[in-house]
Design a protein around this motif. Structure first.
Motif, short mmCIF file in Angstrom:
data_model
loop_
_atom_site.label_atom_id
_atom_site.label_comp_id
_atom_site.label_asym_id
_atom_site.label_seq_id
_atom_site.Cartn_x
_atom_site.Cartn_y
_atom_site.Cartn_z
N GLY A 1 0.86 -1.18 0.00
CA GLY A 1 0.00 0.00 0.00
C GLY A 1 0.90 1.23 0.00
N PHE A 2 0.39 2.30 0.56
CA PHE A 2 1.14 3.57 0.60
C PHE A 2 2.55 3.38 1.19
N GLY A 3 2.59 2.77 2.38
CA GLY A 3 3.85 2.66 3.09
C GLY A 3 4.82 1.72 2.39
N ASP B 1 2.36 -8.87 -1.00
CA ASP B 1 0.99 -8.39 -0.79
C ASP B 1 0.01 -9.42 -1.33
N ARG B 2 -1.10 -9.63 -0.61
CA ARG B 2 -2.10 -10.59 -1.07
C ARG B 2 -2.93 -10.02 -2.22
N GLY C 1 -7.31 4.72 -1.22
CA GLY C 1 -8.62 4.80 -0.56
C GLY C 1 -9.40 6.02 -1.01
N ALA D 1 1.05 -12.99 4.11
CA ALA D 1 1.95 -13.21 5.25
C ALA D 1 1.11 -13.80 6.38
N GLY E 1 -1.07 -2.05 7.05
CA GLY E 1 -2.29 -1.25 7.13
C GLY E 1 -3.22 -1.69 8.25
N CYS F 1 -8.05 8.32 7.52
CA CYS F 1 -8.32 9.62 6.91
C CYS F 1 -9.50 10.33 7.59
N ASP G 1 -0.64 2.73 8.80
CA ASP G 1 -1.85 2.52 9.61
C ASP G 1 -1.69 1.46 10.69
N ALA H 1 -3.36 7.84 7.77
CA ALA H 1 -3.52 8.46 6.45
C ALA H 1 -2.32 8.12 5.59
N GLY H 2 -2.56 8.04 4.28
CA GLY H 2 -1.51 7.65 3.35
C GLY H 2 -0.31 8.58 3.40
N ILE H 3 -0.57 9.85 3.55
CA ILE H 3 0.53 10.82 3.54
C ILE H 3 1.51 10.57 4.69
C1 LIG Z 1 -12.31 6.83 1.71
C2 LIG Z 1 -10.87 7.03 2.03
C3 LIG Z 1 -10.26 8.25 1.74
C4 LIG Z 1 -8.91 8.47 2.05
N1 LIG Z 1 -8.35 9.68 1.73
C5 LIG Z 1 -7.05 9.90 2.01
C6 LIG Z 1 -6.42 11.15 1.66
O1 LIG Z 1 -7.03 12.04 1.07
N2 LIG Z 1 -5.12 11.30 1.99
C7 LIG Z 1 -4.39 10.33 2.64
O2 LIG Z 1 -3.22 10.55 2.90
N3 LIG Z 1 -4.97 9.16 3.00
C8 LIG Z 1 -6.27 8.93 2.71
N4 LIG Z 1 -6.86 7.72 3.07
C9 LIG Z 1 -6.14 6.79 3.98
C10 LIG Z 1 -5.12 5.91 3.28
O3 LIG Z 1 -5.70 5.17 2.23
C11 LIG Z 1 -4.49 4.95 4.30
O4 LIG Z 1 -4.17 5.62 5.45
C12 LIG Z 1 -3.23 4.31 3.68
O5 LIG Z 1 -3.60 3.47 2.63
C13 LIG Z 1 -2.40 3.58 4.73
O6 LIG Z 1 -1.25 3.06 4.13
P1 LIG Z 1 -0.57 1.72 4.68
O7 LIG Z 1 0.59 1.48 3.80
O8 LIG Z 1 -0.37 1.82 6.13
O9 LIG Z 1 -1.67 0.59 4.46
P2 LIG Z 1 -2.44 0.16 3.15
O10 LIG Z 1 -2.32 1.20 2.09
O11 LIG Z 1 -3.81 -0.22 3.61
O12 LIG Z 1 -1.66 -1.13 2.64
C14 LIG Z 1 -1.64 -2.34 3.36
C15 LIG Z 1 -1.41 -3.47 2.38
O13 LIG Z 1 -1.13 -4.66 3.11
C16 LIG Z 1 -1.77 -5.76 2.47
N5 LIG Z 1 -1.94 -6.81 3.47
C17 LIG Z 1 -2.60 -6.74 4.66
N6 LIG Z 1 -2.47 -7.89 5.34
C18 LIG Z 1 -1.73 -8.71 4.58
C19 LIG Z 1 -1.21 -10.03 4.75
N7 LIG Z 1 -1.43 -10.73 5.88
N8 LIG Z 1 -0.47 -10.57 3.75
C20 LIG Z 1 -0.21 -9.89 2.61
N9 LIG Z 1 -0.66 -8.63 2.39
C21 LIG Z 1 -1.40 -8.04 3.38
C22 LIG Z 1 -3.07 -5.18 1.95
O14 LIG Z 1 -3.56 -5.96 0.87
C23 LIG Z 1 -2.65 -3.77 1.53
O15 LIG Z 1 -2.32 -3.70 0.15
C24 LIG Z 1 -8.18 7.45 2.70
C25 LIG Z 1 -8.78 6.22 2.98
C26 LIG Z 1 -10.10 5.99 2.64
C27 LIG Z 1 -10.71 4.65 2.94
#
Ligand SMILES: Cc1cc2nc3c(=O)[nH]c(=O)nc-3n(C[C@H](O)[C@H](O)[C@H](O)COP(=O)(O)OP(=O)(O)OC[C@H]3O[C@@H](n4cnc5c(N)ncnc54)[C@H](O)[C@@H]3O)c2cc1C
Length: 382
Positions: A12-14, A36-37, A44, A79, A107, A157, A284, A298-300
């Motif tokens: 995802g983002f991170g 990633d699965r 989002g 994982a 996430g 978010c 997250d 949040a993604g940022i």
């Molecule tokens: C409606 C909405 C609007 C948003 N708007 C914004 C915005 O304007 N600005 C902003 O910064 N953020 C926004 N966000 C929030 C943002 O999408 C998240 O905070 C961000 O995606 C978090 O990044 P992450 O890398 O922590 O996790 P994620 O991006 O959720 O990535 C986690 C990844 O891990 C994978 N995964 C999980 N468990 C496993 C496992 N056991 N095995 C293999 N893979 C796995 C998942 O498939 C996923 O691809 C929004 C979210 C939503 C829902």
């Protein structure tokens, strides 16, 4: 220098930000593996464009295997176990994979089943597969009440549910039905954005109230029945369309790994290092306390934290003693419909306490939101 294997869980983002930063800075003999699965990436925030009708779900997916052409190995796998003592991760299809450094970017997960009666009656705004049907339903109803419920804290978010309320207002206005449909927001906390404090929270409430959207604070949902929501304390309200932002929880693999005894992983707030050897966590799945609250999901912020963790790993591999540092700064867009967006700007590590402000809506900010998505997909996956 011996070649290292850096394993990143989550694309995802991170995960994508970390993998790309590592690849740009480390020579090819160091392996970077992302698991990633999912097979494709979608931000989002696109959920809100699908709701608005300006985007389709299918046109918004970018294949994650684009990583391979960048010299990053992508494994489409799950994982299932992290073993910090042996520096290895068990996957469903590829068995155990050892690492020199691990970045956990898994996430948060949605737990709609925790709200009695919600599944099957309400629409989960954060599940992109449910958003097209939500839009169809909004276009079909002629009168009644749309209830938007934030069902637990923290959630991703923080401004997104308010954006959804204003986009729903826009949909109903264009459809000619807004005059006969109420929009009510039910929020568990007394403030609209607790992390942002009373001033920004009041600004957010004033913004939605301008569009006739009613703000109902301190409404913790306890159950859903056909046409009726019940809140803790016994208050009941009716709905014709229920839009839920369900409770969030950490992935099961985190809890079973012993990396935390709480819901989220604690990290060093500068380097994103956990207390386990060579394990970093970003985004997250983490919790970084600031005052009474925590850095929002949040993604940022996930991206900024990932760059810090990657920077720290690069320093360590290069025997550079300097420390990488996440700066606690970011912003979250707040779209209001009609091609206009503002944003909440934040500096969580400000020495006098978190500093947040709400920037007013404009078409230029709406364009920036689109560029936010485009530029990252180009940088990470194309
Ligand atoms: C409606 C909405 C609007 C948003 N708007 C914004 C915005 O304007 N600005 C902003 O910064 N953020 C926004 N966000 C929030 C943002 O999408 C998240 O905070 C961000 O995606 C978090 O990044 P992450 O890398 O922590 O996790 P994620 O991006 O959720 O990535 C986690 C990844 O891990 C994978 N995964 C999980 N468990 C496993 C496992 N056991 N095995 C293999 N893979 C796995 C998942 O498939 C996923 O691809 C929004 C979210 C939503 C829902």
């Amino acid at each position: 220098m011996t070649a290292k294997r850096i394993l990143i869980l989550g694309a995802g983002f991170g995960g994508l930000a970390a993998a790309n930063k590592l690849r740009k800075s480390l020579s090819q003999d160091h392996r970077i593996i992302v698991i990633d699965r999912k097979k494709s990436f979608m931000m989002g925030l696109v959920n809100l464009w699908i709701l608005a009708g300006s985007r389709g779900l299918e046109d918004s997916q970018t294949p994650i295997d684009g990583l391979n052409s960048r010299g990053i190995e992508y494994l489409n796998d799950e994982a299932v176990k992290i073993d910090p003592d042996s520096s290895r991760v068990q996957t469903a299809a590829h068995g155990w994979i050892t690492y020199d450094y691990l970045v956990i970017a898994l996430g948060s997960e949605l737990a709609p089943e925790r709200i009695n009666g919600f599944v099957g009656r309400g629409f989960n705004l954060y599940d992109s597969s449910q958003v097209p049907a939500l839009r169809e339903k909004l276009l079909a109803i002629k009168r009644g009440r749309v209830a938007i419920s934030i069902m637990g804290l923290p959630y991703k978010c923080p401004p997104a549910p308010y954006e959804a309320a204003m986009i729903i207002n826009d949909i109903l206005t264009k459809n000619g039905t807004r005059g006969t449909i109420d929009i009510d927001m039910y929020v568990p906390s007394p403030l609209s954005l607790p992390i942002a404090g009373p001033k920004v929270s009041a600004d957010v409430v004033a913004t939605i109230e301008k569009y006739g959207i009613k703000f109902n604070p301190s409404c913790k949902i306890s159950s859903v029945r056909d046409g009726e929501i019940e809140f803790e304390g016994g208050r009941k309200e009716t709905y014709d369309v229920l839009v839920g932002i369900p409770p969030h929880r950490s992935p099961d693999v985190i809890k079973s790994s012993g990396l935390t005894t709480r819901e989220w992983i604690s990290v060093n707030r500068q380097t994103m290092r956990t207390d386990r050897k060579n394990i970093f966590a970003v985004g997250d799945v983490t919790e970084i306390k600031v005052g009474q609250s925590a850095i929002p999901k949040a993604g940022i912020f996930a991206e900024g934290q990932a760059k810090a963790a990657a920077g720290q790993i690069i320093n360590e591999i290069n025997n550079d003693k300097s420390e990488a540092s996440f700066d606690g700064q970011g912003f979250c867009f707040m779209e209001i419909g009609g091609r206009q967006a503002g944003y909440v700007k934040a500096d969580f590590y400000n020495p006098d306490g978190p500093l947040l402000s709400l920037e007013p809506p404009s078409e230029a900010n709406y364009e920036k939101k689109h560029d936010f998505e485009r530029s990252r997909i180009r940088e990470w996956l194309l």
